[in-house]
Design a protein around this motif. Structure first.
Motif, PDB file in Angstrom:
ATOM      1  N   SER A  59       0.845  -1.205   0.000  1.00 30.68           N
ATOM      2  CA  SER A  59       0.000   0.000   0.000  1.00 30.68           C
ATOM      3  C   SER A  59       0.873   1.246   0.000  1.00 30.68           C
ATOM      4  CB  SER A  59      -0.925   0.030   1.232  1.00 30.68           C
ATOM      5  OG  SER A  59      -0.181   0.366   2.389  1.00 30.68           O
ATOM      6  N   GLY A  60       0.236   2.362  -0.293  1.00 27.33           N
ATOM      7  CA  GLY A  60       0.934   3.636  -0.237  1.00 27.33           C
ATOM      8  C   GLY A  60       1.275   4.020   1.193  1.00 27.33           C
ATOM      9  N   THR A  61       0.399   3.664   2.114  1.00 29.28           N
ATOM     10  CA  THR A  61       0.658   3.957   3.528  1.00 29.28           C
ATOM     11  C   THR A  61       1.920   3.224   3.989  1.00 29.28           C
ATOM     12  OG1 THR A  61      -1.743   4.085   3.811  1.00 29.28           O
ATOM     13  CG2 THR A  61      -0.419   4.007   5.810  1.00 29.28           C
ATOM     14  N   VAL A  85      -4.401  16.861   4.118  1.00 31.91           N
ATOM     15  CA  VAL A  85      -3.996  15.675   3.346  1.00 31.91           C
ATOM     16  C   VAL A  85      -4.781  14.513   3.936  1.00 31.91           C
ATOM     17  CG1 VAL A  85      -2.053  15.053   4.878  1.00 31.91           C
ATOM     18  CG2 VAL A  85      -1.936  14.434   2.466  1.00 31.91           C
ATOM     19  N   CYS A  86      -4.898  13.406   3.209  1.00 35.76           N
ATOM     20  CA  CYS A  86      -5.547  12.230   3.803  1.00 35.76           C
ATOM     21  C   CYS A  86      -4.693  11.755   4.981  1.00 35.76           C
ATOM     22  CB  CYS A  86      -5.704  11.129   2.763  1.00 35.76           C
ATOM     23  SG  CYS A  86      -4.152  10.393   2.265  1.00 35.76           S
ATOM     24  N   ALA A  88      -3.068   9.111   5.664  1.00 34.00           N
ATOM     25  CA  ALA A  88      -1.992   8.119   5.471  1.00 34.00           C
ATOM     26  C   ALA A  88      -0.622   8.579   5.983  1.00 34.00           C
ATOM     27  CB  ALA A  88      -1.907   7.711   4.003  1.00 34.00           C
ATOM     28  N   ASP A 153       5.439  12.273  -1.405  1.00 29.93           N
ATOM     29  CA  ASP A 153       4.263  11.403  -1.429  1.00 29.93           C
ATOM     30  C   ASP A 153       3.586  11.614  -2.787  1.00 29.93           C
ATOM     31  OD1 ASP A 153       1.818  10.172  -1.226  1.00 29.93           O
ATOM     32  OD2 ASP A 153       1.329  10.971   0.764  1.00 29.93           O
ATOM     33  N   ALA A 155       1.347   9.665  -4.182  1.00 33.86           N
ATOM     34  CA  ALA A 155       0.129   8.857  -4.299  1.00 33.86           C
ATOM     35  C   ALA A 155      -0.874   9.487  -5.257  1.00 33.86           C
ATOM     36  CB  ALA A 155      -0.503   8.681  -2.922  1.00 33.86           C
ATOM     37  N   GLN A 156      -0.891  10.830  -5.354  1.00 32.13           N
ATOM     38  CA  GLN A 156      -1.882  11.495  -6.197  1.00 32.13           C
ATOM     39  C   GLN A 156      -1.279  12.107  -7.445  1.00 32.13           C
ATOM     40  OE1 GLN A 156      -4.437  14.179  -4.078  1.00 32.13           O
ATOM     41  NE2 GLN A 156      -5.016  12.648  -2.567  1.00 32.13           N
ATOM     42  N   SER A 177       1.183   5.187  -4.381  1.00 27.81           N
ATOM     43  CA  SER A 177       0.046   4.303  -4.078  1.00 27.81           C
ATOM     44  C   SER A 177      -0.629   3.894  -5.373  1.00 27.81           C
ATOM     45  CB  SER A 177      -0.976   5.028  -3.203  1.00 27.81           C
ATOM     46  OG  SER A 177      -2.212   4.318  -3.201  1.00 27.81           O
ATOM     47  N   TYR A 179      -3.758   2.319  -5.208  1.00 28.29           N
ATOM     48  CA  TYR A 179      -5.130   2.052  -4.794  1.00 28.29           C
ATOM     49  C   TYR A 179      -6.061   2.250  -6.000  1.00 28.29           C
ATOM     50  CZ  TYR A 179      -9.570   2.496  -2.400  1.00 28.29           C
ATOM     51  OH  TYR A 179     -10.870   2.324  -2.032  1.00 28.29           O
ATOM     52  N   LYS A 182      -6.558   5.638  -7.845  1.00 26.76           N
ATOM     53  CA  LYS A 182      -5.412   6.528  -8.091  1.00 26.76           C
ATOM     54  C   LYS A 182      -5.124   6.653  -9.590  1.00 26.76           C
ATOM     55  CE  LYS A 182      -4.836   6.873  -3.664  1.00 26.76           C
ATOM     56  NZ  LYS A 182      -4.333   7.777  -2.680  1.00 26.76           N
ATOM     57  N   GLY A 189      -1.784  -1.383  -3.449  1.00 29.28           N
ATOM     58  CA  GLY A 189      -0.345  -1.517  -3.645  1.00 29.28           C
ATOM     59  C   GLY A 189       0.340  -0.184  -3.486  1.00 29.28           C
TER      60      GLY A 189
HETATM   61  C1  LIG Z   1      -3.998   7.364  -1.223  1.00 29.00           C
HETATM   62  C2  LIG Z   1      -2.957   8.159  -0.557  1.00 29.00           C
HETATM   63  C3  LIG Z   1      -2.030   7.562   0.313  1.00 29.00           C
HETATM   64  C4  LIG Z   1      -2.159   6.153   0.810  1.00 29.00           C
HETATM   65  O1  LIG Z   1      -2.164   5.166  -0.133  1.00 29.00           O
HETATM   66  P1  LIG Z   1      -2.857   3.738   0.190  1.00 29.00           P
HETATM   67  O2  LIG Z   1      -2.363   2.899  -0.935  1.00 29.00           O
HETATM   68  O3  LIG Z   1      -4.323   3.956   0.158  1.00 29.00           O
HETATM   69  O4  LIG Z   1      -2.372   3.276   1.503  1.00 29.00           O
HETATM   70  C5  LIG Z   1      -1.019   8.347   0.826  1.00 29.00           C
HETATM   71  N1  LIG Z   1      -0.937   9.656   0.540  1.00 29.00           N
HETATM   72  C6  LIG Z   1      -1.812  10.278  -0.271  1.00 29.00           C
HETATM   73  C7  LIG Z   1      -1.635  11.731  -0.567  1.00 29.00           C
HETATM   74  C8  LIG Z   1      -2.866   9.552  -0.837  1.00 29.00           C
HETATM   75  O5  LIG Z   1      -3.730  10.177  -1.633  1.00 29.00           O
END
Ligand SMILES: *Cc1c(COP(=O)(O)O)cnc(C)c1O
Length: 361
Positions: A59-61, A85-86, A88, A153, A155-156, A177, A179, A182, A189
């Motif tokens: 996961s991204g986390t 931010v979310c 995570a 980060d 993820a986005q 991430s 997810y 995304k 993942g």
């Molecule tokens: C989605 C997200 C994460 C976490 O990713 P996961 O795969 O859902 O654990 C971390 N940081 C940001 C900015 C995200 O949008």
């Protein structure tokens, strides 16, 4: 008004025959767990970002947690991150036992405010987690000058440029991430990427314990399967095309909303936007949060599902004060559907609904 129309969801993955074929190949190969396809995904994404290597995780986390651990960050250390931010990044900092120092965002870009990050640095600061929110890079050049290791980060945001270089290539480590919703999805993942082979080796040692020369109490099972990596590899091959479609849709929305009574996404000079989210700001006229939920309701009745792009700022969860930029964003920011799987007629319906909603009186 919506009779006969189906609701356009806020997000939807772009799955093509390539992804389906790639997963089928893995299923037929009889090797489902982490193997050659995960390695191909790691090499491919590292090459895309222009870094030496990547370590895929579940996961991204976990990617962020592993990034903190390989830097040796733990109890007694401080990590700076934005409040808007979310959750995570905050979860990752908690899990390694460090203290999260929250800072506010720049009101117009939604990104971490460099001046406030500088002011939050203490003798205990070990890293800054820099999310690039909604597809727009944070001000990496200014953040780098603070002299604190950056963990990006991504993820986005993938494929966006800041001063000509791709996001994800500037930090000492980067987390991604995959997810389901995304920019590049694999269901679930994540990946840790870096130019530093020593850090990558440490990340690999945390991901799995089998075959290690000695027992490592911090190691776990954070592996990604070849089935997920197959989706990731197929998505990566199409990423330039997927991003081009996002940018094209964003241009249509910008044109449709020219002169409308809403603030459109800002793109500071020297940065490019890949529009993971198209986030507009409502003017703060009436009782702010009410206005946002009423607006979501009205757009829903016009057949499109909108969302608050960040569910709740971290400082609000924690009961902290002094985060006016995050609060303004939370009260006024609205994410409208924008993704490559949108059909042209859906995009046209969205433009029409938005023009109705934000027509100037
Ligand atoms: C989605 C997200 C994460 C976490 O990713 P996961 O795969 O859902 O654990 C971390 N940081 C940001 C900015 C995200 O949008």
């Amino acid at each position: 008004m919506t009779t006969g129309t189906t609701m356009i969801p806020h997000s939807r993955p772009a799955i093509a025959q390539d992804e389906i074929d790639a997963v089928t190949d893995v299923l037929q190969s009889g090797r489902l767990a982490q193997g050659a396809v995960v390695e191909r995904f790691e090499r491919g994404l590292a090459a895309y970002l222009g870094v030496a290597g990547g370590v895929a995780v579940n996961s991204g986390t976990m990617a962020l947690e592993v990034a903190l651990r390989v830097l040796g960050i733990g109890p007694g250390d401080e990590v700076i991150l934005p409040s808007y931010v979310c959750s995570a990044p905050w979860q990752a900092v908690q899990r390694v036992g460090a203290h999260a120092r929250l800072v506010d965002i720049e009101p117009d870009t939604f990104q971490i405010d460099t001046g406030l990050a500088r002011a939050a640095i203490t003798s205990k600061t070990r890293a800054i987690i820099v999310p690039h929110l909604f597809g727009l890079p944070a001000d990496l050049t200014a953040l780098e000058r603070l002299g604190v290791p950056l963990i990006e980060d991504c993820a986005q945001t993938l494929g966006a440029l800041e001063q000509g270089r791709p996001v994800g290539s500037a930090g000492v480590l980067t987390g991604c991430s995959f997810y389901a919703n995304k920019l590049l999805c694999a269901g679930e993942g994540g990946m840790v990427l870096s130019n530093d082979s020593v850090l990558l080796e440490r990340a690999r040692a945390l991901r799995e314990y089998d075959g290690a020369p000695a027992l490592n109490p911090l190691a776990s099972n954070l592996k990604m399967s070849d089935m997920q990596a197959a989706v990731g590899v197929a998505q990566l091959a199409r990423l330039p095309e997927l991003i081009a479609r996002r940018v094209c849709l964003a241009r249509q929305y910008h044109e449709a909303l020219a002169g409308a009574a809403v603030t459109l996404p800002a793109v500071p000079s020297g940065r490019s936007h890949v529009y993971y989210r198209f986030v507009v700001r409502l003017s703060r006229i009436r009782s702010a949060s009410d206005e946002l939920s009423q607006c979501i309701g009205r757009l829903e009745r016009q057949g499109m599902q909108c969302r608050k792009p960040v569910f709740r700022s971290l400082h609000r969860y924690l009961g902290l004060e002094g985060f006016s930029g995050s609060e303004a964003a939370e009260d006024t920011a609205l994410s409208v559907p924008l993704y490559p799987a949108l059909a042209d007629d859906e995009a046209a319906q969205i433009c029409l609904a938005m023009r109705n909603e934000w027509r100037r009186e």
